[in-house]
Design a protein around this motif. Structure first.
Motif, PDB file in Angstrom:
ATOM      1  N   LYS A   1      -2.856  13.327   8.052  1.00 32.83           N
ATOM      2  CA  LYS A   1      -1.699  13.463   7.167  1.00 32.83           C
ATOM      3  C   LYS A   1      -1.121  12.118   6.755  1.00 32.83           C
ATOM      4  O   LYS A   1      -0.452  12.014   5.728  1.00 32.83           O
ATOM      5  CB  LYS A   1      -0.630  14.310   7.854  1.00 32.83           C
ATOM      6  N   ASP A   2      -1.382  11.080   7.565  1.00 32.74           N
ATOM      7  CA  ASP A   2      -0.814   9.771   7.249  1.00 32.74           C
ATOM      8  C   ASP A   2      -1.807   8.857   6.533  1.00 32.74           C
ATOM      9  O   ASP A   2      -1.548   7.666   6.358  1.00 32.74           O
ATOM     10  CB  ASP A   2      -0.327   9.085   8.531  1.00 32.74           C
ATOM     11  N   GLN A   3      -2.940   9.402   6.094  1.00 30.56           N
ATOM     12  CA  GLN A   3      -3.952   8.602   5.409  1.00 30.56           C
ATOM     13  C   GLN A   3      -3.848   8.731   3.900  1.00 30.56           C
ATOM     14  O   GLN A   3      -3.615   9.824   3.376  1.00 30.56           O
ATOM     15  CB  GLN A   3      -5.363   9.021   5.835  1.00 30.56           C
ATOM     16  N   PHE A   4      -4.034   7.617   3.204  1.00 33.20           N
ATOM     17  CA  PHE A   4      -4.240   7.659   1.760  1.00 33.20           C
ATOM     18  C   PHE A   4      -5.718   7.984   1.500  1.00 33.20           C
ATOM     19  O   PHE A   4      -6.596   7.488   2.198  1.00 33.20           O
ATOM     20  CB  PHE A   4      -3.896   6.316   1.116  1.00 33.20           C
ATOM     21  N   SER A   5      -5.959   8.812   0.494  1.00 33.80           N
ATOM     22  CA  SER A   5      -7.333   9.206   0.168  1.00 33.80           C
ATOM     23  C   SER A   5      -7.826   8.440  -1.050  1.00 33.80           C
ATOM     24  O   SER A   5      -7.156   8.386  -2.080  1.00 33.80           O
ATOM     25  CB  SER A   5      -7.401  10.709  -0.089  1.00 33.80           C
ATOM     26  N   ILE A   6      -9.011   7.860  -0.914  1.00 33.97           N
ATOM     27  CA  ILE A   6      -9.591   7.029  -1.976  1.00 33.97           C
ATOM     28  C   ILE A   6     -10.981   7.545  -2.325  1.00 33.97           C
ATOM     29  O   ILE A   6     -11.828   7.711  -1.448  1.00 33.97           O
ATOM     30  CB  ILE A   6      -9.708   5.551  -1.531  1.00 33.97           C
TER      31      ILE A   6
ATOM     32  N   LYS B   1      -2.762  -3.715   5.744  1.00 38.78           N
ATOM     33  CA  LYS B   1      -1.314  -3.883   5.820  1.00 38.78           C
ATOM     34  C   LYS B   1      -0.629  -2.693   6.491  1.00 38.78           C
ATOM     35  O   LYS B   1       0.337  -2.126   5.985  1.00 38.78           O
ATOM     36  CB  LYS B   1      -0.718  -4.130   4.425  1.00 38.78           C
ATOM     37  N   GLN B   2      -1.185  -2.312   7.634  1.00 38.83           N
ATOM     38  CA  GLN B   2      -0.651  -1.239   8.468  1.00 38.83           C
ATOM     39  C   GLN B   2      -0.711   0.139   7.809  1.00 38.83           C
ATOM     40  O   GLN B   2      -0.085   1.089   8.287  1.00 38.83           O
ATOM     41  CB  GLN B   2       0.802  -1.518   8.904  1.00 38.83           C
ATOM     42  N   LYS B   3      -1.458   0.269   6.724  1.00 44.42           N
ATOM     43  CA  LYS B   3      -1.651   1.563   6.080  1.00 44.42           C
ATOM     44  C   LYS B   3      -3.097   2.018   6.293  1.00 44.42           C
ATOM     45  O   LYS B   3      -4.026   1.210   6.207  1.00 44.42           O
ATOM     46  CB  LYS B   3      -1.344   1.497   4.586  1.00 44.42           C
ATOM     47  N   SER B   4      -3.254   3.319   6.548  1.00 45.25           N
ATOM     48  CA  SER B   4      -4.577   3.876   6.815  1.00 45.25           C
ATOM     49  C   SER B   4      -5.150   4.529   5.553  1.00 45.25           C
ATOM     50  O   SER B   4      -4.435   5.246   4.836  1.00 45.25           O
ATOM     51  CB  SER B   4      -4.482   4.914   7.939  1.00 45.25           C
ATOM     52  N   PHE B   5      -6.427   4.287   5.315  1.00 41.79           N
ATOM     53  CA  PHE B   5      -7.092   4.805   4.127  1.00 41.79           C
ATOM     54  C   PHE B   5      -8.383   5.521   4.519  1.00 41.79           C
ATOM     55  O   PHE B   5      -9.108   5.060   5.407  1.00 41.79           O
ATOM     56  CB  PHE B   5      -7.438   3.678   3.153  1.00 41.79           C
ATOM     57  N   LEU B   6      -8.667   6.635   3.847  1.00 41.98           N
ATOM     58  CA  LEU B   6      -9.948   7.315   3.983  1.00 41.98           C
ATOM     59  C   LEU B   6     -10.696   7.165   2.672  1.00 41.98           C
ATOM     60  O   LEU B   6     -10.208   7.587   1.619  1.00 41.98           O
ATOM     61  CB  LEU B   6      -9.763   8.797   4.309  1.00 41.98           C
ATOM     62  N   LEU B   7     -11.858   6.543   2.739  1.00 39.76           N
ATOM     63  CA  LEU B   7     -12.658   6.254   1.551  1.00 39.76           C
ATOM     64  C   LEU B   7     -13.833   7.221   1.489  1.00 39.76           C
ATOM     65  O   LEU B   7     -14.592   7.351   2.454  1.00 39.76           O
ATOM     66  CB  LEU B   7     -13.159   4.809   1.621  1.00 39.76           C
TER      67      LEU B   7
ATOM     68  N   GLN C   1      -1.325  -0.758  -3.819  1.00 35.83           N
ATOM     69  CA  GLN C   1      -0.257  -0.710  -4.813  1.00 35.83           C
ATOM     70  C   GLN C   1      -0.316   0.571  -5.650  1.00 35.83           C
ATOM     71  O   GLN C   1       0.720   1.195  -5.914  1.00 35.83           O
ATOM     72  CB  GLN C   1      -0.334  -1.944  -5.719  1.00 35.83           C
ATOM     73  N   VAL C   2      -1.510   0.968  -6.064  1.00 36.37           N
ATOM     74  CA  VAL C   2      -1.642   2.192  -6.860  1.00 36.37           C
ATOM     75  C   VAL C   2      -1.323   3.416  -6.002  1.00 36.37           C
ATOM     76  O   VAL C   2      -0.657   4.353  -6.449  1.00 36.37           O
ATOM     77  CB  VAL C   2      -3.049   2.302  -7.483  1.00 36.37           C
ATOM     78  N   ALA C   3      -1.768   3.411  -4.748  1.00 36.13           N
ATOM     79  CA  ALA C   3      -1.502   4.536  -3.850  1.00 36.13           C
ATOM     80  C   ALA C   3      -0.005   4.707  -3.615  1.00 36.13           C
ATOM     81  O   ALA C   3       0.503   5.839  -3.571  1.00 36.13           O
ATOM     82  CB  ALA C   3      -2.234   4.333  -2.525  1.00 36.13           C
ATOM     83  N   LEU C   4       0.717   3.599  -3.476  1.00 36.49           N
ATOM     84  CA  LEU C   4       2.163   3.649  -3.233  1.00 36.49           C
ATOM     85  C   LEU C   4       2.963   3.915  -4.508  1.00 36.49           C
ATOM     86  O   LEU C   4       4.150   4.233  -4.457  1.00 36.49           O
ATOM     87  CB  LEU C   4       2.636   2.334  -2.610  1.00 36.49           C
ATOM     88  N   GLY C   5       2.304   3.746  -5.670  1.00 38.73           N
ATOM     89  CA  GLY C   5       2.996   3.935  -6.936  1.00 38.73           C
ATOM     90  C   GLY C   5       3.739   2.708  -7.428  1.00 38.73           C
ATOM     91  O   GLY C   5       4.469   2.781  -8.420  1.00 38.73           O
ATOM     92  N   SER C   6       3.543   1.576  -6.752  1.00 36.80           N
ATOM     93  CA  SER C   6       4.234   0.350  -7.167  1.00 36.80           C
ATOM     94  C   SER C   6       3.525  -0.357  -8.317  1.00 36.80           C
ATOM     95  O   SER C   6       4.095  -1.256  -8.934  1.00 36.80           O
ATOM     96  CB  SER C   6       4.359  -0.606  -5.974  1.00 36.80           C
ATOM     97  N   LEU C   7       2.294   0.042  -8.599  1.00 41.02           N
ATOM     98  CA  LEU C   7       1.539  -0.511  -9.724  1.00 41.02           C
ATOM     99  C   LEU C   7       1.217   0.631 -10.681  1.00 41.02           C
ATOM    100  O   LEU C   7       0.293   1.412 -10.456  1.00 41.02           O
ATOM    101  CB  LEU C   7       0.253  -1.177  -9.229  1.00 41.02           C
ATOM    102  N   PRO C   8       1.982   0.767 -11.764  1.00 43.81           N
ATOM    103  CA  PRO C   8       1.762   1.884 -12.697  1.00 43.81           C
ATOM    104  C   PRO C   8       0.469   1.710 -13.493  1.00 43.81           C
ATOM    105  O   PRO C   8       0.038   0.583 -13.761  1.00 43.81           O
ATOM    106  CB  PRO C   8       2.990   1.826 -13.611  1.00 43.81           C
TER     107      PRO C   8
END
Length: 257
Positions: free
Chosen positions: A22-27, A69-75, A182-189
């Motif tokens: 649940k705490d992973q960003f999906s790529i 940067k302390q964020k977890s990603f699933l590729l 940045q794209v995952a967090l929405g800080s880069l539109p």
């Protein structure tokens, strides 16, 4: 499509055989064959990866994790395809994953030595999701061939971040991870460039949009859905039924009215 973490986890497991926390960003990692996609996948995930087959298919499914940067990603490394029009099993898998798995970011890997041919897939992905990064790989090979690519101009034309890499040498991978974050967090539109079709097609799409809007608002890009319905692609209609419980015959009947 916007899914809660719980629903997303269930959908990934049930339909794609992939476990995501649940705490992973999906790529999603997409691209033509032989563009260095697997090299990028291996470089980012290292030993933290798993391979198998897509459910019900004999096509390889590679997935792996990394932390930045302390964020977890699933590729997820999608099958190499030239198109998303689902003429092959690989294309159908890639299309369905991008449409229904709703990855937080899609990285489209392009071969810098034959950019024009590779851009076809990128433009198709743009029609499905706005959260896209273009990874311009094999820049070292392009330099050997004395090919000069204006990356900032390409980025402006495409409307999405473009990262130049030479994955075999590890060049550009840190920047790629930063853009993914940045794209995952929405800080880069991102505002991906959209293809404008013939006036006849655009008129038909405009006519269909009100009919498919309620469905698309909960699942897909209305424009993408309208274009696929215009094609009458049976495999896509079957996928709508499989993933969203939409009866294909009902949709065809509505759109024929």
């Amino acid at each position: 499509m916007i899914l809660s973490a719980e629903k997303k986890s269930g959908l990934w497991q049930d339909h794609f055989g992939i476990s995501i926390s649940k705490d992973q960003f999906s790529i999603a990692l997409a691209g033509n064959p032989n563009v260095g996609k697997s090299t990028i996948f291996n470089a980012l995930t290292g030993l933290h990866q798993h391979t198998g087959n897509w459910p019900g298919k004999t096509v390889d499914n590679a997935q792996g994790g990394f932390v930045y940067k302390q964020k977890s990603f699933l590729l997820v490394d999608l099958p190499g395809t030239y198109s998303l029009l689902a003429h092959t099993v690989e294309e159908q898998i890639a299309r369905d994953f991008l449409c229904f798995a709703c990855p937080d970011v899609t990285v489209v890997v392009l071969d810098a030595t034959c950019l024009e041919r590779n851009l076809n897939l990128a433009l198709q992905v743009f029609e499905i999701t706005p959260k896209v990064i273009v990874c311009l790989n094999l820049m070292d090979e392009a330099q050997k061939k004395r090919l000069m690519i204006d990356v900032p101009s390409l980025e402006r034309e495409l409307g999405v971040p473009v990262v130049a890499t030479a994955a075999r040498q590890g060049v550009g991978l840190i920047e790629l991870q930063e853009k993914i974050l940045q794209v995952a967090l929405g800080s880069l539109p991102t505002t991906p460039r959209q293809i404008i079709y013939s006036s006849e097609v655009e008129k038909a799409v405009k006519h269909l949009l009100p009919m498919v809007g309620s469905l698309a608002s909960n699942a897909l890009s209305p424009r993408w859905l309208a274009l696929r319905l215009l094609e009458g692609d049976q495999s896509f209609l079957d996928s709508l039924n499989n993933y969203l419980g939409v009866n294909p015959g009902w949709e065809e009947a509505r759109c024929a009215q």
